[in-house]
Design a protein around this motif. Structure first.
Motif, PDB file in Angstrom:
ATOM      1  N   MET A  84       7.013  13.976 -11.824  1.00 55.64           N
ATOM      2  CA  MET A  84       7.511  12.613 -11.689  1.00 55.64           C
ATOM      3  C   MET A  84       8.124  12.471 -10.302  1.00 55.64           C
ATOM      4  N   SER A  91      10.375  11.119  -7.034  1.00 57.50           N
ATOM      5  CA  SER A  91      11.809  10.831  -6.990  1.00 57.50           C
ATOM      6  C   SER A  91      12.103   9.347  -7.199  1.00 57.50           C
ATOM      7  N   SER A 136      10.545   7.368  -9.234  1.00 59.64           N
ATOM      8  CA  SER A 136      10.510   7.166 -10.682  1.00 59.64           C
ATOM      9  C   SER A 136      11.772   7.694 -11.344  1.00 59.64           C
ATOM     10  N   ALA A 183      14.521   5.152 -10.746  1.00 54.37           N
ATOM     11  CA  ALA A 183      14.359   4.000 -11.629  1.00 54.37           C
ATOM     12  C   ALA A 183      14.784   4.354 -13.050  1.00 54.37           C
ATOM     13  N   LEU A 184      14.391   5.527 -13.519  1.00 55.44           N
ATOM     14  CA  LEU A 184      14.770   5.959 -14.859  1.00 55.44           C
ATOM     15  C   LEU A 184      16.281   6.132 -14.958  1.00 55.44           C
ATOM     16  N   ASP A 225       8.071   0.970 -16.943  1.00 56.55           N
ATOM     17  CA  ASP A 225       7.910   2.056 -15.971  1.00 56.55           C
ATOM     18  C   ASP A 225       7.032   3.173 -16.503  1.00 56.55           C
ATOM     19  N   LEU A 226       7.019   3.381 -17.809  1.00 60.23           N
ATOM     20  CA  LEU A 226       6.133   4.398 -18.384  1.00 60.23           C
ATOM     21  C   LEU A 226       4.678   3.973 -18.260  1.00 60.23           C
ATOM     22  N   ARG A 276       3.442   1.561 -15.981  1.00 59.34           N
ATOM     23  CA  ARG A 276       3.082   1.444 -14.567  1.00 59.34           C
ATOM     24  C   ARG A 276       4.346   1.598 -13.729  1.00 59.34           C
ATOM     25  N   PRO A 277       4.610   2.799 -13.238  1.00 54.60           N
ATOM     26  CA  PRO A 277       5.833   3.025 -12.464  1.00 54.60           C
ATOM     27  C   PRO A 277       5.874   2.169 -11.201  1.00 54.60           C
ATOM     28  N   ALA A 324       8.388   1.597  -7.696  1.00 56.95           N
ATOM     29  CA  ALA A 324       9.520   2.124  -6.932  1.00 56.95           C
ATOM     30  C   ALA A 324      10.649   1.088  -6.932  1.00 56.95           C
TER      31      ALA A 324
END
Length: 148
Positions: free
Chosen positions: A1, A3, A5, A8-9, A62-63, A65-66, A68
Motif C-alpha cells: 500500500m 504512503s 493510501s 488517507a486511511l 478508497d478500497l 479506487r485509492p 491521494a
C-alpha cells in the motif's frame, strides 16, 4: 500500500474514531430529548453519526479506487474552526441570533474570492433561518437576543 493510501486511511480512521467518541459520549451521558424538543445530546449524536457514516464511505471508496489525499487548506480549516468556536462562545453572552451572524461571517472567510459585501449579506441572511428553524420550528429553549 503506497504512503498516500496510508495517509488517507489514517485520516479516515481518525474521523471514524472521533465520530465513534461523539456517539458514545452522547449515548452514555447526555439527554437526547425528543424529536420536537431536542436535548443536549442530540447534536453530538447526529454529528458523530455523520462522521462515522462519511468515514466509512471514504474508507470503502478508497478500497475500490485509492485517491491521494490533498494538502489541508489551513486558513479554511482555521476559519471554520473559529466560526464554530465564536458561535459557541458568543451564544451565552449575546444570544443565538448574534452568535449565528458572527459564526457565519467568520466561517465565510474560508471561501476565497467572496467579497465583504457578500459575506455580510450571507451572514445576515443566515439569522432569519436560524430563528425560523431553531426557535420557531424546533422550539429550542435558547435566548434569541440577550437583553431583549
Amino acid at each position: 500500500m503506497p504512503s498516500a493510501s496510508l495517509k488517507a486511511l489514517a485520516g479516515n480512521l481518525v474521523l471514524l474514531a472521533a465520530g465513534t467518541a461523539f456517539v458514545s459520549a452522547a449515548l452514555a451521558g447526555l439527554d437526547l430529548g425528543t424529536a420536537r424538543r431536542l436535548g443536549p445530546g442530540a447534536f453530538p449524536l447526529l454529528a458523530g453519526l455523520g462522521l462515522v457514516f462519511f468515514a466509512v464511505c471514504s474508507i470503502l471508496a478508497d478500497l475500490v479506487r485509492p485517491v491521494a489525499p490533498e494538502a489541508a487548506d489551513a486558513p479554511a480549516v482555521a476559519a471554520v474552526s473559529f466560526g464554530i468556536a465564536g458561535f459557541a462562545l458568543l451564544t451565552p453572552l449575546a444570544g443565538v441570533l448574534p452568535a449565528a451572524f458572527v459564526g457565519a461571517f467568520v466561517t465565510t472567510l474560508a471561501a476565497r474570492g467572496l467579497g465583504w459585501r457578500r459575506r455580510l449579506i450571507f451572514s445576515a441572511a443566515t439569522v432569519p433561518f436560524v430563528w425560523l428553524l431553531f426557535i420557531q420550528l424546533l422550539n429550542l429553549p435558547v435566548v434569541a437576543l440577550r437583553g431583549v
